[in-house]
Every structure is written in C-alpha cells, then in structure tokens.
Design a protein around this motif. Structure first.
Motif, PDB file in Angstrom:
ATOM      1  N   PRO B 386       6.564  19.520  27.702  1.00 14.48           N
ATOM      2  CA  PRO B 386       6.639  18.989  29.063  1.00 14.48           C
ATOM      3  C   PRO B 386       7.278  17.609  29.137  1.00 14.48           C
ATOM      4  O   PRO B 386       7.633  17.151  30.216  1.00 14.48           O
ATOM      5  CB  PRO B 386       5.166  18.887  29.476  1.00 14.48           C
ATOM      6  CG  PRO B 386       4.407  19.645  28.479  1.00 14.48           C
ATOM      7  CD  PRO B 386       5.201  19.687  27.237  1.00 14.48           C
ATOM      8  N   SER B 387       7.435  16.949  27.991  1.00 12.21           N
ATOM      9  CA  SER B 387       8.075  15.634  27.995  1.00 12.21           C
ATOM     10  C   SER B 387       9.543  15.743  27.637  1.00 12.21           C
ATOM     11  O   SER B 387      10.273  14.761  27.664  1.00 12.21           O
ATOM     12  CB  SER B 387       7.421  14.718  26.969  1.00 12.21           C
ATOM     13  OG  SER B 387       6.043  14.786  27.076  1.00 12.21           O
ATOM     14  N   GLY B 388       9.966  16.937  27.260  1.00 12.24           N
ATOM     15  CA  GLY B 388      11.321  17.094  26.729  1.00 12.24           C
ATOM     16  C   GLY B 388      12.275  17.652  27.744  1.00 12.24           C
ATOM     17  O   GLY B 388      12.145  17.434  28.947  1.00 12.24           O
ATOM     18  N   GLY B 389      13.256  18.390  27.247  1.00  7.31           N
ATOM     19  CA  GLY B 389      14.253  18.890  28.178  1.00  7.31           C
ATOM     20  C   GLY B 389      14.900  20.160  27.689  1.00  7.31           C
ATOM     21  O   GLY B 389      14.704  20.588  26.555  1.00  7.31           O
ATOM     22  N   CYS B 390      15.677  20.773  28.585  1.00  3.36           N
ATOM     23  CA  CYS B 390      16.382  22.000  28.259  1.00  3.36           C
ATOM     24  C   CYS B 390      17.839  21.670  27.940  1.00  3.36           C
ATOM     25  O   CYS B 390      18.522  21.050  28.756  1.00  3.36           O
ATOM     26  CB  CYS B 390      16.367  22.944  29.453  1.00  3.36           C
ATOM     27  SG  CYS B 390      14.751  23.613  29.790  1.00  3.36           S
ATOM     28  N   LEU B 391      18.295  22.090  26.778  1.00  3.31           N
ATOM     29  CA  LEU B 391      19.678  21.817  26.407  1.00  3.31           C
ATOM     30  C   LEU B 391      20.500  23.104  26.470  1.00  3.31           C
ATOM     31  O   LEU B 391      20.054  24.153  26.034  1.00  3.31           O
ATOM     32  CB  LEU B 391      19.732  21.241  24.993  1.00  3.31           C
ATOM     33  CG  LEU B 391      18.901  19.981  24.780  1.00  3.31           C
ATOM     34  CD1 LEU B 391      19.059  19.464  23.358  1.00  3.31           C
ATOM     35  CD2 LEU B 391      19.302  18.897  25.763  1.00  3.31           C
ATOM     36  N   PRO B 392      21.718  22.988  27.021  1.00  2.00           N
ATOM     37  CA  PRO B 392      22.549  24.176  27.230  1.00  2.00           C
ATOM     38  C   PRO B 392      23.328  24.563  25.979  1.00  2.00           C
ATOM     39  O   PRO B 392      23.311  23.852  24.972  1.00  2.00           O
ATOM     40  CB  PRO B 392      23.513  23.709  28.305  1.00  2.00           C
ATOM     41  CG  PRO B 392      23.705  22.260  28.003  1.00  2.00           C
ATOM     42  CD  PRO B 392      22.394  21.763  27.469  1.00  2.00           C
ATOM     43  N   GLU B 393      24.047  25.659  26.082  1.00  2.52           N
ATOM     44  CA  GLU B 393      24.805  26.168  24.948  1.00  2.52           C
ATOM     45  C   GLU B 393      25.849  25.174  24.458  1.00  2.52           C
ATOM     46  O   GLU B 393      26.126  25.083  23.268  1.00  2.52           O
ATOM     47  CB  GLU B 393      25.483  27.483  25.330  1.00  2.52           C
ATOM     48  CG  GLU B 393      25.849  28.294  24.120  1.00  2.52           C
ATOM     49  CD  GLU B 393      26.668  29.532  24.465  1.00  2.52           C
ATOM     50  OE1 GLU B 393      26.953  29.753  25.660  1.00  2.52           O
ATOM     51  OE2 GLU B 393      27.024  30.252  23.527  1.00  2.52           O
TER      52      GLU B 393
END
Lengths: 157, 582
Positions: B386-393
């Motif tokens: 919940p503190s992080g993030g989503c990284l794309p391809e």
C-alpha cells in the motif's frame, strides 16, 4: 461469581498487573470465549487499574478483537493484493450472499461468522480463505457450496 | 548416516495435507522396517507453492512435488524399495528453473531444516555466529555490519549499522531490541516463511544486535495472523534457552539476553516503529512524532532498536562471512540479496531471493516463469504494497535496488511483488490500496484520516462511472499534500499507488471518465455482460462456470445471461474460450 468472572480471574493471575499485559490478557480471554465479554472488561479494568474506556479503546482499535460471540466456525476471506488480483472480492461477496450475512456478522443459526482479513500471508494459494485454522487455497466460486456443506453436515452429526 | 526424507510442512504445505503425507511416510517406513535407514524431517516452506514437496536424500537428492497422501505408498515402493524414480510426481523443469537463478542467503535453511529441532539448525552452522561475535569487540561488530552496507529490509532502507550505532551510543542501563515481524503489507509473506522455516536465524540476529548495543531484553512483535510462526518461535526460544544461547550469561560470558514474543492484534499501522512500541506497551497503536527516535527514546522511554525479520536474518551471515563478502553482492548502494514474495498472475508464486540489482524482468520471467495465462499479456507489477506503486511494462528493465525503485515513484518496500495482466484494472488497484489505508489509518492526524477518505470517495466516483476531469485534478493536488503533511509513514506513502497509476496508466483513468469503460472488466458499475450469439459455440462452459444460475443454457442452444441474477463475477467471461461473452 459467574463462570466468566472466575475464568477471567484465573487468566489475570498469569500476567503482571500492568498496562503492557492488557493486550495479551484480552487475547487470552478471546481465545477462551471467541470474544471479550463485558464482565471480563470490567474486571480487568479493576485489576489492572485501567479505565474501562481505555480498554474499549484498545478493543475497538485492533481488528482482532470481538465484542460479540462469534459463530461456531469463522470464515476468514483474504483480501490481500494477490487475492484481490485473483478475484478475492468476488469470493467474499459470494460467501456473503450464500450465508446472507455481511463481513463481521454471524449467521442466525450461529454456525458461521464471516470476516474479511487484510492478508493471510498465503499469496501462493490465492484466492485463499481460512475456516477456523484450516486453509483453503485457489478457491473457485463453484466450490463454495461444497465447502459450506461440509461444515453443515459435520454439525448435524 | 541415515538417509533423509524432507517434507515441507509450512502453512501452504499443511493446507495441502503435509501432515497426512508425513504420517503415511511414518506408517510405511514402519511397515517395511526401514526406520533405521531413513529419518523423516518436517521442514518449513521451501518457497514454491507446489505442495506437498518431498525430498529424498539418499545417494543423491530427489525432489517430488504435488505429493498427495495417497502417493506415499507408491513413492516408497518405487523409489525406496525398487530404487526407481517415481516419475509421476518428480519435480519438473519449472521447479528447477525457479531455484536456478536464486542466491539464497536468508532463505538458505528454508525447507532444509526442521524448524522445531534446534539440532537441525546447529548442523548447519547454527549459533556459530554468536560464538564468533562474542570473541569480537562490540565496535568491531558494529563496523562489520556498517561496512556490509546492509539496509533495513522492512521498507525504509535505513542503514542497519548506523541505526545500531545510535542505539550503542545512547546511554542507558536498559535498552531493547525489537524484531518487527508485523508483516502487514497485503501480498507479502517473506517474514512468515522465514519465521516458520528458520526461526533460530532471527533469534541469532537479535542476540548479536543485543550484544552489540548493550541490550539485555528483546521482543518479537509478530502478527496474530501467523499462529504457526508464533508457535515455532516459542519452541525455538525454549530450545535456545536449554542450550544456553539465550538467558543469563550466554555461553559463559557476562552477557545476558532474554526474549519475549508479543502477538499483534491486527493493525497495519503497528508496523510503524512508534506505533509498534505503543502496542507492546499495551496501548492503541498510534504513532508519535519523531524525533525523538526510538533508538534514543523508545520502549518505556528507553533506547530501542527495531529491525525487520529479514534484516536480522542477514546478520549471522555477515558475522560469519564478513562485511566484504556481503558487500560484494548486489549493487554499490544496495548490497546483499533481497527476498521477494512473487504472486499474482504469475506462473510460479513463491519466495525468491536474488541479488539486489536484478531487474524486474529477470525476476518475473526467470524464477517467476512468466505469466500464468499465456493468452494474457503482462501489464504491471506492484511493488511495496500500500505504500508502493504499480510499474508498467516500459519500466520492466528497472534494476531492483533502493535508488532505482525510488526513482520510479514506487518503493522497494518489504518485498511483496504482485504481477498483473490485462485483466487487472489499474484504477481499481489504486482504489483497492486506498481502501486498505483508509481502513488502517489510526485516525490521529487529519491529512491521513480525512484526506485519504476524500481521495477514496473520488476514486469510487470514477469507478462508478461518475468521474469528471476535476476528480483527476483533485487527486493530483491532494496526493502531495497528504504525503507532506502526514505524521507517519502510513499517510506519507499512502498516495503512492494513486500517483503511480495516474503517472503510468493515465489512459485507464481517462476511459473510466469519458467512455465509462473499464478495459479490464473489473469495475462492476461499468459492466454489463452479454453473449454474442454469432460467436457462441453452444458448448456450455459458461453455464458450468456461473455460480449464481444467471446463465441459461441447454445443449445445442446459445447461452443467455439473466442480468437480474448476474453478480458480474466474470466467471463466464473467463471460462469462454471463444470470446463470445462481452
């Protein structure tokens, strides 16, 4: 003296009479009854010299504690990230529909309680649920009836 | 020496019937009178979820996977009696590939020893590190830990040696070491596995930490959701005391160290140091402003060093092999290895330990084995919970080290790594994490208590099809404000999932707002499922998948979806092999 009071007393003796014993003590009481009865709270407040309101504060802050008796079996449905991605929310909704209760409630016959949990830490088995201490992994929607019936049948026996 | 039969009895193993498998081995060995030749060892998780895993070590090591209780008789008969491999359950190429590129330091003993038998740990250099440490000066140990470059594995990434230095310098007769085992990030299970499989390694790290800073008491604060880990820690503490590794005058020195376990009670915020301390003190787990830092003024006002499970499990290896050895692994600024919990839409879910600097791609397509469903493309990877993030391809070649990951707007976090494919909606993901942080906010400071709630409402409006452009502006304005003004790490990082998805997947927000469309078919309000008659092959797969009888189908007829009964669970959509449901 009621049974709850004498039992709570026997649990209090096992701990130091100080604030730091509060959470473990409440956990012991909950292990015994599945929830923390009001009589226990008043007694603990007296014995540990803590205001009851403070104890209520602690009880309502931590999601582990219950103030009402739970069902015979507690179904915990994982809502962790992996489970969410693998359809954990639909699993929870399905249990909720089939049992006719919301998260945190108990069925009228007292057989099941439903709880959503943040993460059971068994992401490899996502979507995962736990009924009491038993884990069920990779749960499919059409397995839910079967799982519930197993507990219903054992109960009837 | 006896031959060995290792059986994985972790949380996942148990759910797959590991105890029954072990019992059957007992029975069969007895039946064939083989007890003198074979010894059964119940180990913790090995890291890959293909339970039950059974390894037989005789003249060589043979691994069997997905073993069911009924297989035992056949394995004994074939492998042990007739000296022929039992091919049906033999570990496949996939299994070998999963472990091939890993470098296991923290996980070295996982799946190799019996966590409930201290002798099993002692056979593999157990408690050698404290014996070596006791012969070193405290300054020398501190120097080794500092020079190793080890950074806190719980998410913060603070230099462990520096933290210990503060604790050592602090003047007080009473100091504490706390092991933070409140692994609250949804999607993370590294610490659970280490505690279940190798609890003594964590104890050894704590004893060395205590010796170095001059603390005689320690606490392990473990999530209540991990009953097996708590049970095994209790066993480990008792056994370590019996052998004289814990307690008064350890190994005849004048150093004494006592350990207690505190079970958490289900509050994510208690992973924050000051909240964790409040919880051990028996109060609500609400954070306090820092400074003063716990290293100066912590538990009951005394200097307290709090380290994460994985950090502590690294210590013994640094003492035994030296700072240089440790620093030679990983990258210049992020040394050593990191354990990741790989999960989500990936073929191999499990625990992976690789040197820092390994790229996301190497991890996902190496040990991870690629996507679970070959028809669905990789879309994103979520790091740091919940503190992080989503990284794309496009960022899939990012090396995993503290600096590189921070640059992307995500954080390394504790090691949860969730892989997502086309069927994951990024707006829903952001909403999911915010829902979590809103529920877990302790409510002490306004930005976190109120701000996150407003952000969640905004995201709900967007996923309900009521979104406007102003909503996006609001999210962009609110996020940095909450980050800058929240009291503790929870609020300071909670907007990250929203910020990263806004940054890397703006088109998905756009579609939800302007076209009222969810491309991943997740946001229920934007979905209406129907059968495309031309494409329907009348096979009935959807009918069988539907859990609510919403699908009406008879042999030889096109299926029909009754929307009154449909709960939009996507089961029919996933089941259809012909794209006949839209």
């Amino acid at each position: 003296m009621t049974e709850v009071i004498s039992k709570t007393k026997s649990l209090i003796i096992k701990h130091e009479k100080e604030q730091s014993a509060l959470i473990p003590l409440l956990q012991n009481v909950q292990t015994e009854y599945g929830y923390v009865p009001k009589e226990s709270i008043d007694l603990i407040a007296d014995e540990l010299s803590i205001f009851p309101v403070e104890i209520y504060g602690v009880l309502t802050f931590y999601s582990q504690f219950h103030l009402n008796p739970p069902g015979k079996h507690t179904i915990r449905v994982c809502q962790g990230t992996a489970c969410h991605v693998m359809g954990g929310k639909v699993i929870l909704d399905n249990f909720s529909n089939k049992l006719g209760i919301e998260d945190g409630e108990t069925t009228e016959d007292g057989l099941f309680s439903l709880e959503r949990v943040a993460c059971l830490g068994a992401c490899g088995m996502a979507p995962v649920i736990a009924i009491d201490e038993k884990f069920y992994g990779k749960v499919q929607l059409n397995e839910i009836d079967g799982i519930l019936n197993k507990y219903r049948e054992t109960n009837e026996k | 020496m006896k031959n060995k039969i290792l059986i994985c009895v972790g949380t996942s193993g148990l759910s797959a019937g590991a105890n029954e498998v072990a019992d059957n081995f007992q029975l069969e060995l007895k039946k064939h009178n083989l007890f003198n030749n074979y010894e059964i060892i119940k180990t913790g998780d090995k890291g890959l979820f293909v339970d039950v895993i059974v390894e037989i070590i005789d003249s060589k090591k043979t691994t069997y996977i997905n073993v069911k209780p009924d297989d035992v008789i056949k394995i004994i008969d074939s492998h042990i009696i007739n000296n022929e491999l039992y091919k049906k359950r033999l570990a496949d190429e996939n299994y070998t590939n999963f472990f091939k590129d890993q470098e296991r330091i923290v996980l070295k003993n996982c799946g190799e020893i019996d966590p409930e038998q201290i002798d099993s740990y002692l056979e593999r250099d157990g408690y050698q590190a404290i014996q070596k440490a006791f012969k070193m000066s405290r300054d020398k140990i501190l120097e080794e830990v500092t020079d190793s470059g080890l950074k806190g594995r719980g998410g913060g990434g603070f230099l462990t040696g520096m933290k210990w230095g503060f604790g050592k310098k602090a003047e007080s007769n009473t100091k504490y070491i706390i092991c933070n085992a409140d692994e609250g990030d949804p999607g993370a299970f590294m610490d659970r596995s280490v505690l279940e499989s190798d609890p003594h390694a964590v104890l050894e790290g704590m004893i060395i930490a205590g010796y170095t800073i001059g603390a005689n008491n320690g606490y392990i604060y473990c999530r209540a959701e991990y009953p097996l880990a708590i049970k095994r820690l209790n066993i480990a503490i008792t056994q370590a005391k019996e052998k004289g590794f814990l307690g008064e005058n350890i190994l005849g020195t004048n150093f004494s160290f006592n350990l207690k376990i505190k079970a958490g009670a289900g509050a994510f915020v208690c992973g924050e140091e000051t909240a964790l301390i409040a919880s051990i003190e028996g109060r609500r787990g609400r954070p306090k402003p820092r400074p003063p830092f716990p290293a100066i003024k912590g538990l009951w006002g005394n200097p307290t060093i709090i380290n994460n499970v994985e950090t502590l499990a690294n210590i013994k290896h640094i003492i035994l092999n030296g700072a240089k050895w440790f620093a030679s692994k990983g990258t210049k600024n992020s040394t050593g290895t990191k354990v990741f919990a790989l999960a989500g839409k990936i073929k191999n879910t499990g625990l992976v330990e690789v040197p820092m600097g390994t790229t996301i791609k190497e991890l996902v397509f190496g040990p991870g084995g690629g996507m679970i469903n070959k028809r669905k493309k990789f879309k994103a990877v979520q790091l740091g919970g919940p503190s992080g993030g989503c990284l794309p391809e496009s960022l899939i070649d990012t090396p995993i080290d503290f600096e590189s990951i921070n640059k992307t707007g995500a954080i390394m976090g504790s090691g949860g790594m969730i892989v997502m494919d086309e069927s994951t909606c990024m707006v829903d993901m952001a909403k999911y994490f915010l829902k979590f942080t809103v529920a877990e906010s302790c409510g002490k400071c306004v930005p976190c208590r109120v701000g996150l709630k407003r952000m969640l409402e905004t995201l709900e409006a967007i996923t309900d099809g009521k979104g406007t452009q102003e909503h996006i502006e609001f999210l962009k304005e609110m996020s940095p404000t909450i980050k800058e003004t929240s009291l503790c790490g929870l609020g300071q990082t909670a907007p990250n999932p929203v910020l990263t998805t806004l940054k890397y997947f703006p088109e998905e927000y756009e579609e939800h707002i302007t076209e009222k469309k969810c491309r991943a078919k997740v946001c229920e309000s934007l979905l209406e499922f129907e059968v495309i008659p031309d494409k329907c092959t009348k096979c009935g797969l959807c009918f069988r998948a539907c859990p609510t009888d919403a699908l009406e189908w008879k042999k030889g007829e096109v299926a029909y979806i009754n929307r009154d009964k449909c709960i939009k669970c996507k089961a029919c959509f996933e089941a259809c092999n012909f794209n006949a449901i839209k």
